[in-house]
Every structure is written in C-alpha cells, then in structure tokens.
Design a protein around this motif. Sequence first.
Motif, PDB file in Angstrom:
ATOM      1  N   GLU A   1     -27.753 -32.518 -42.413  1.00 55.21           N
ATOM      2  CA  GLU A   1     -28.406 -31.298 -41.935  1.00 55.21           C
ATOM      3  C   GLU A   1     -28.136 -30.157 -42.900  1.00 55.21           C
ATOM      4  O   GLU A   1     -27.074 -30.064 -43.517  1.00 55.21           O
ATOM      5  N   ALA A   2     -29.107 -29.277 -43.050  1.00 53.58           N
ATOM      6  CA  ALA A   2     -28.961 -28.133 -43.944  1.00 53.58           C
ATOM      7  C   ALA A   2     -27.837 -27.224 -43.450  1.00 53.58           C
ATOM      8  O   ALA A   2     -27.575 -27.111 -42.252  1.00 53.58           O
ATOM      9  N   ASP A   3     -27.172 -26.569 -44.399  1.00 52.80           N
ATOM     10  CA  ASP A   3     -26.117 -25.630 -44.033  1.00 52.80           C
ATOM     11  C   ASP A   3     -26.726 -24.364 -43.461  1.00 52.80           C
ATOM     12  O   ASP A   3     -27.849 -23.976 -43.820  1.00 52.80           O
ATOM     13  N   PRO A   4     -25.990 -23.678 -42.596  1.00 48.58           N
ATOM     14  CA  PRO A   4     -26.499 -22.411 -42.067  1.00 48.58           C
ATOM     15  C   PRO A   4     -26.664 -21.382 -43.175  1.00 48.58           C
ATOM     16  O   PRO A   4     -25.946 -21.415 -44.179  1.00 48.58           O
ATOM     17  N   THR A   5     -27.583 -20.515 -42.987  1.00 43.98           N
ATOM     18  CA  THR A   5     -27.802 -19.410 -43.926  1.00 43.98           C
ATOM     19  C   THR A   5     -28.441 -18.272 -43.149  1.00 43.98           C
ATOM     20  O   THR A   5     -28.693 -18.388 -41.948  1.00 43.98           O
ATOM     21  N   TRP A   6     -28.718 -17.190 -43.822  1.00 42.56           N
ATOM     22  CA  TRP A   6     -29.393 -16.070 -43.157  1.00 42.56           C
ATOM     23  C   TRP A   6     -30.893 -16.356 -43.144  1.00 42.56           C
ATOM     24  O   TRP A   6     -31.506 -16.541 -44.200  1.00 42.56           O
ATOM     25  N   VAL A   7     -31.468 -16.415 -41.957  1.00 42.32           N
ATOM     26  CA  VAL A   7     -32.888 -16.748 -41.779  1.00 42.32           C
ATOM     27  C   VAL A   7     -33.563 -15.600 -41.040  1.00 42.32           C
ATOM     28  O   VAL A   7     -33.056 -15.114 -40.021  1.00 42.32           O
ATOM     29  N   CYS A   8     -34.699 -15.165 -41.548  1.00 42.29           N
ATOM     30  CA  CYS A   8     -35.452 -14.077 -40.907  1.00 42.29           C
ATOM     31  C   CYS A   8     -36.164 -14.621 -39.670  1.00 42.29           C
ATOM     32  O   CYS A   8     -36.915 -15.601 -39.757  1.00 42.29           O
TER      33      CYS A   8
ATOM     34  N   PRO B   1     -29.968  -5.275 -44.502  1.00 38.48           N
ATOM     35  CA  PRO B   1     -30.519  -4.598 -43.318  1.00 38.48           C
ATOM     36  C   PRO B   1     -31.996  -4.919 -43.104  1.00 38.48           C
ATOM     37  O   PRO B   1     -32.472  -4.967 -41.971  1.00 38.48           O
ATOM     38  N   LEU B   2     -32.721  -5.116 -44.195  1.00 40.82           N
ATOM     39  CA  LEU B   2     -34.138  -5.476 -44.143  1.00 40.82           C
ATOM     40  C   LEU B   2     -34.323  -6.866 -44.741  1.00 40.82           C
ATOM     41  O   LEU B   2     -33.691  -7.199 -45.750  1.00 40.82           O
ATOM     42  N   CYS B   3     -35.221  -7.634 -44.143  1.00 37.28           N
ATOM     43  CA  CYS B   3     -35.534  -8.946 -44.708  1.00 37.28           C
ATOM     44  C   CYS B   3     -36.120  -8.765 -46.105  1.00 37.28           C
ATOM     45  O   CYS B   3     -37.071  -7.991 -46.287  1.00 37.28           O
ATOM     46  N   PRO B   4     -35.589  -9.424 -47.128  1.00 34.87           N
ATOM     47  CA  PRO B   4     -36.134  -9.266 -48.482  1.00 34.87           C
ATOM     48  C   PRO B   4     -37.586  -9.689 -48.607  1.00 34.87           C
ATOM     49  O   PRO B   4     -38.277  -9.264 -49.530  1.00 34.87           O
ATOM     50  N   SER B   5     -38.054 -10.512 -47.674  1.00 34.58           N
ATOM     51  CA  SER B   5     -39.424 -11.024 -47.760  1.00 34.58           C
ATOM     52  C   SER B   5     -40.424 -10.141 -47.014  1.00 34.58           C
ATOM     53  O   SER B   5     -41.377  -9.635 -47.595  1.00 34.58           O
ATOM     54  N   CYS B   6     -40.190  -9.943 -45.704  1.00 35.73           N
ATOM     55  CA  CYS B   6     -41.174  -9.201 -44.898  1.00 35.73           C
ATOM     56  C   CYS B   6     -40.722  -7.777 -44.562  1.00 35.73           C
ATOM     57  O   CYS B   6     -41.476  -7.023 -43.947  1.00 35.73           O
ATOM     58  N   HIS B   7     -39.493  -7.411 -44.927  1.00 36.34           N
ATOM     59  CA  HIS B   7     -38.956  -6.056 -44.738  1.00 36.34           C
ATOM     60  C   HIS B   7     -38.804  -5.661 -43.275  1.00 36.34           C
ATOM     61  O   HIS B   7     -38.805  -4.473 -42.963  1.00 36.34           O
ATOM     62  N   ASN B   8     -38.666  -6.638 -42.389  1.00 32.00           N
ATOM     63  CA  ASN B   8     -38.362  -6.307 -40.998  1.00 32.00           C
ATOM     64  C   ASN B   8     -36.891  -5.923 -40.876  1.00 32.00           C
ATOM     65  O   ASN B   8     -36.029  -6.478 -41.555  1.00 32.00           O
ATOM     66  N   PHE B   9     -36.620  -5.010 -39.964  1.00 33.96           N
ATOM     67  CA  PHE B   9     -35.273  -4.469 -39.800  1.00 33.96           C
ATOM     68  C   PHE B   9     -34.406  -5.382 -38.936  1.00 33.96           C
ATOM     69  O   PHE B   9     -34.834  -5.816 -37.862  1.00 33.96           O
ATOM     70  N   ASP B  10     -33.203  -5.657 -39.418  1.00 33.75           N
ATOM     71  CA  ASP B  10     -32.192  -6.410 -38.673  1.00 33.75           C
ATOM     72  C   ASP B  10     -32.758  -7.717 -38.113  1.00 33.75           C
ATOM     73  O   ASP B  10     -32.503  -8.092 -36.966  1.00 33.75           O
ATOM     74  N   SER B  11     -33.541  -8.405 -38.925  1.00 29.93           N
ATOM     75  CA  SER B  11     -34.174  -9.647 -38.461  1.00 29.93           C
ATOM     76  C   SER B  11     -33.478 -10.890 -38.988  1.00 29.93           C
ATOM     77  O   SER B  11     -33.859 -12.002 -38.627  1.00 29.93           O
ATOM     78  N   LEU B  12     -32.459 -10.720 -39.848  1.00 35.59           N
ATOM     79  CA  LEU B  12     -31.768 -11.878 -40.405  1.00 35.59           C
ATOM     80  C   LEU B  12     -30.717 -12.386 -39.438  1.00 35.59           C
ATOM     81  O   LEU B  12     -29.883 -11.616 -38.948  1.00 35.59           O
ATOM     82  N   ALA B  13     -30.749 -13.668 -39.145  1.00 33.38           N
ATOM     83  CA  ALA B  13     -29.795 -14.298 -38.229  1.00 33.38           C
ATOM     84  C   ALA B  13     -29.146 -15.481 -38.933  1.00 33.38           C
ATOM     85  O   ALA B  13     -29.782 -16.189 -39.717  1.00 33.38           O
ATOM     86  N   TRP B  14     -27.864 -15.687 -38.658  1.00 32.43           N
ATOM     87  CA  TRP B  14     -27.134 -16.796 -39.278  1.00 32.43           C
ATOM     88  C   TRP B  14     -27.384 -18.054 -38.463  1.00 32.43           C
ATOM     89  O   TRP B  14     -26.928 -18.191 -37.343  1.00 32.43           O
ATOM     90  N   ARG B  15     -28.138 -18.980 -39.025  1.00 36.71           N
ATOM     91  CA  ARG B  15     -28.448 -20.206 -38.311  1.00 36.71           C
ATOM     92  C   ARG B  15     -28.875 -21.280 -39.302  1.00 36.71           C
ATOM     93  O   ARG B  15     -29.125 -21.004 -40.485  1.00 36.71           O
ATOM     94  N   THR B  16     -28.991 -22.479 -38.795  1.00 41.98           N
ATOM     95  CA  THR B  16     -29.484 -23.589 -39.600  1.00 41.98           C
ATOM     96  C   THR B  16     -31.005 -23.493 -39.691  1.00 41.98           C
ATOM     97  O   THR B  16     -31.683 -23.461 -38.670  1.00 41.98           O
ATOM     98  N   PRO B  17     -31.561 -23.398 -40.880  1.00 40.11           N
ATOM     99  CA  PRO B  17     -33.019 -23.239 -40.998  1.00 40.11           C
ATOM    100  C   PRO B  17     -33.762 -24.505 -40.589  1.00 40.11           C
ATOM    101  O   PRO B  17     -33.291 -25.622 -40.825  1.00 40.11           O
TER     102      PRO B  17
END
Length: 473
Positions: free
Chosen positions: A403-410, A422-438
């Motif tokens: 299984e893939a390792d956890p990472t910050w996922v928007c 603070p902002l997703c580097p891709s879509c620039h949503n605020f506080d949308s990054l969560a630490w989980r397995t993608p």
Amino acid sequence: MRRALRILPAIVLIIVVVAAAVFFADRPGTIGITWLGWRIEMALGVAVLALVVLVTVLWFLLSLLARLTRAPRHLAGRRRDQRRLEGYRALTSGLVAVAAGDARAAERLHKRAELMFRKGQLDSPPLTRLLSAQAALMRGDSAMAEGEFSAMLGDPETEFLGLRGLILQALKRGDDATALKLTTRANELKPSTAWVLQSQLALETRAQEWRKATATLKQAVKKGAISAETGRHYQATLLIAHSRRAAGEGLARDALSYAAQAHGLDDGFAPAATHYARLLRDGNRAAKGLRALETAWVRTGHPQVAEAYDQLLASEAPVQRLKRFERLVELRPSDPESHLAAAAIALNARLWGEARRHLGHAGAQGPGPWSGRLSHLMAELEQGEHGNGEARQLWLERAVRGEADPTWVCGACGAETHGWEPLCPSCHNFDSLAWRTPDRTEGTRADRIDILPPGETTILDPTAPATASRDGT
C-alpha cells in the motif's frame, strides 16, 4: 355578546319603524295634490309610504346605471389581472423548469411571462430577469446571463440574487479578484449568509490576504457559518501563514509569536508543531522546540514530527540521537511510527540489531499505511548489515506491491504533496491538505470548482474524508 351586537342595528330599525307607524296612526291626516286640473288626496301614512317606495326605486335605477357605466372598465381590469396572474404562473413554472434542467421549457415560459405582463400593462417583476439569466445560462449564453445579473443589481429586491449569479460566473472563468469584490458586497447586504462568509474566506485565503481572512473567519464563526472547532483549526492555519510571511520579511519575533499562537490553538497539529520547533531552533531555543515536538508526537505520532525532531538533533552523534528517539518510543510504545522513526536513526548509526528490533516491533502491528516505508527500511537493513542484495531486492519489490505511504492529499482536487501548505499547491484551496493514504485508483479532480453557493458544489468544505486527517491522526 358578539351575536347581540350584530342584531342590535336591526332591533333599532324595527323600533324606529314601529314608532313611526304609531306616530302617524295617532295623528291621522290627509295630503292633497292639485296639478293640471287633477286633484289627488291620500292619507298621510300612505303618502309617506309612497315616498319611501319612490326613493327606493330611484336609488335602484341610479345604481344600475352606475354599474352599466363602469362595466367596460371593470371587465378590462379583470382581463389585466388575469393576464398578470398568468404571467406570474408562467414565471413560477419557468423557475421550476430551470430547477428541473429543462432549458427549452424555461425559455418558452420566460417569453410567455414577458408577454402576459406586457398585455397586463405591468412592468416585468424583478424575478423575470432571474429566469431570463438562468435560461441564458442553460443555453450557453454567458454574456446575456451576466447582463441580466448586472441589471438585477439596480433593484434592492434582486441585488443579492444578481450578486450570487455574478459571483458564480466570475468563479467559473477563474476571475477570483472580481469574485472577491462581489462576495464582499454580498456580505455587506446579508452578513449572516453562510455561503457568502465561506466563499469570502476561501477567496481571501486564495489571494493570501491573511489579515482580512482572519477577520472574516471570526465573523463566520460568530454567525455560525463555520463551527467553532473548524474555526479553531482554520485560525491555526492562518497563524502559520502569518508566521511564514513574517519570517520571510525578516520579522523573527513576530514569526515566533504567530507560530506559538498556532501551536497553542492545536498542539497536536503537526505543521504547527514542526514550524514552531524550527523557529525555536533558529532562535537558539532547541530544547523548547523538542518539547513542543514531543507534545505533538503524543497527540499524533506524525512522521514529519519525527523528521523535525531529527533535524533539531542534527548536531548530536547518531548514537546519542537514537537515545533521544527512544524517548519518542516511550511516549507511543505501541505506535509503529515510533519504531519506524527509531529504526531509521539506528540504520544511520549502523546499529543493525537496534534497527532490526524496532522494525520487528513495527511489523508486528500488521500491515498498514506504513508498509511501504517498513519495506524500504528492511531493504536498507539487509543491504547494510549483510550486503544481501537478493533480500534487498525482495523487500523493494514488496514495497512496490504494498500500500502507498501516507502523504498530504488535497480533499478538493486529489493532488498529493510531501510538504504541508496552507493552500493546496494545485487548486489553491485553503486548509484542504489531509494526511492520508492516497487512493490512486481515482483520477484527480483539479477541474472542480470548490467555492460556489449552495446548489452548485460545497463551499470550503471543512469536513475531511473519513480516512483523512489534517494532523495525521
């Protein structure tokens, strides 16, 4: 009592008539009329009765004449009222057709509503513009829709609806600056509207206007647009953003103050703890930074907390660092992350037995989102301790299959990033990054628009997926 009051006028009238009859009966007399050689004589009571009948007949005839005179105008008024009613019915049906997604019916009913209001000699009500704008959107005519929405701004009854439509159009074409101006105006009109406050907060954070966003967040929590718990986390994120900006401007004291506040709001939030600890290290207060990381480790066991902990101990010898990491193991002895962190330090110190012991503890917890890291560390151990390239290759193959390792996922677009922002580097949503397995079986959703009023999509959804956590728990 009320019934007695209703019949009182009738009783009074009867009494008056009876009194008049008794009066004339007690005082008989005659009335004579001579006209053109004719002479008419009658009793007084009969003359009074005849006069009453004559007046009644004349009143009836005059009333009938008045009704006949007003009839054409009354009929024309009823016809206008009927057409206005048909216009409102067409308008209502048209809005229902918009909700149902029936573009052809919406267009037809809009035209009928306009026709009925024109025939009814009535200016089209403001909602007719809304129907026209929605019909235009459904047929793909954005220019006409924006024109109708703009016209709605001139009427207090429809100004808010016009702003909503213009905000949607600005967001769809990616014009965040215009959308922010319109949202600020909408907030002035209806400061308690949840989607307005949420959208304004999201747009201000996209523009990195952290101070304005802080004020908007306070208002949103006060009005109930954002829960107190979510608001607390957003506040910590904003403070980290403030701190980073201050650090970039060389304001070390302000940066440390903001970071301390963020850590105080949520001492288990890994990004807040690691940022605060690094600032403390830069200010020659590494011991306090280590304590902050240990506090966060107790709460979350986040691997990036362990990574920051290792960075603060960079000046110490590998064996000494391993002793320090035993402290993390003691704080969370049953957490595989504790043993994985200690194993990595042991491998660096070439203490193969300690590394194998900690990896054994980590593996004993069963498969999980850390299996990829465990496999890579085992491969490194086999190569370093025994020079066993075959065993190393087997562990690397297991890492690929695992299984893939956890990472910050928007949570908005699905983008992955190693470092938290603070902002997703891709879509620039605020506080949308969560630490989980993608979940890499699904494509990313970078084309999703996340700041829209209700009915379009979620606005600044503060709820992370069930398998996700912003702080790694």
